[in-house]
Design a protein around this motif. Structure first.
Motif, short mmCIF file in Angstrom:
data_model
loop_
_atom_site.label_atom_id
_atom_site.label_comp_id
_atom_site.label_asym_id
_atom_site.label_seq_id
_atom_site.Cartn_x
_atom_site.Cartn_y
_atom_site.Cartn_z
N UNK A 31 0.79 -1.18 0.02
CA UNK A 31 0.06 -0.24 -0.04
C UNK A 31 1.06 1.36 -0.20
N UNK A 32 0.58 2.12 -0.75
CA UNK A 32 1.43 3.57 -0.71
C UNK A 32 1.18 4.30 0.33
N UNK A 33 2.44 4.96 0.86
CA UNK A 33 2.42 5.85 1.79
C UNK A 33 1.38 6.78 1.68
N UNK A 34 0.73 7.09 3.04
CA UNK A 34 -0.33 8.28 2.89
C UNK A 34 0.42 9.58 2.46
N UNK A 35 -0.56 10.48 2.09
CA UNK A 35 -0.07 11.75 1.54
C UNK A 35 -0.45 12.72 2.92
N UNK A 36 0.53 13.86 2.83
CA UNK A 36 0.39 14.50 3.99
C UNK A 36 -0.70 15.66 3.71
N UNK A 37 -1.57 15.98 4.60
CA UNK A 37 -2.60 16.99 4.39
C UNK A 37 -1.90 18.14 5.27
N UNK A 38 -1.71 18.09 6.31
CA UNK A 38 -0.75 19.20 6.93
C UNK A 38 0.20 18.74 7.84
N UNK A 39 0.73 19.30 8.92
CA UNK A 39 1.97 18.85 9.67
C UNK A 39 1.50 17.56 10.60
N UNK A 41 -1.48 15.60 9.95
CA UNK A 41 -2.53 14.90 9.48
C UNK A 41 -2.15 14.23 8.14
N UNK A 42 -2.50 13.14 7.85
CA UNK A 42 -2.35 12.37 6.79
C UNK A 42 -3.32 11.46 6.36
N UNK A 43 -3.49 10.88 4.89
CA UNK A 43 -4.38 10.24 4.35
C UNK A 43 -4.17 9.62 3.20
N UNK A 44 -5.09 8.75 2.74
CA UNK A 44 -5.08 8.16 1.61
C UNK A 44 -6.30 8.74 0.55
N UNK A 45 -6.00 8.80 -1.05
CA UNK A 45 -7.06 9.05 -1.73
C UNK A 45 -8.19 7.82 -1.75
N UNK A 46 -9.27 7.87 -1.60
CA UNK A 46 -10.23 6.89 -1.54
C UNK A 46 -9.87 5.93 -2.94
#
Length: 65
Positions: A31-39, A41-46
């Motif tokens: 699974x790819x690493x999550x993207x950083x949303x802020x310092x 917070x992170x997540x994955x595109x659905x």
């Protein structure tokens, strides 16, 4: 196209796995690493999580997102 960012807690629920397993999938390259949303917070595109589910179900070849 709507492709929301799914935070780790939601991702674990969607995939039906625990926290340790989620980060093991990332470490092992499944699974790819999550993207950083802020310092903090992170997540994955659905779409990334959906592609992982489809790959695990054998509907698309591995090596996709």
């Amino acid at each position: 196209m709507d492709d929301p960012i799914i935070r780790p807690r939601q991702a674990r629920r969607l995939l039906g796995i625990g926290n340790t397993t989620l980060y093991k999938l990332i470490k092992d390259g499944h699974l790819s690493a999550p993207i950083k949303i802020s310092t903090r917070a992170s997540g994955w595109r659905k779409s990334v999580l959906d592609a992982y589910i489809e790959m695990r179900a054998g509907r698309i070849p591995s090596g996709q997102p």
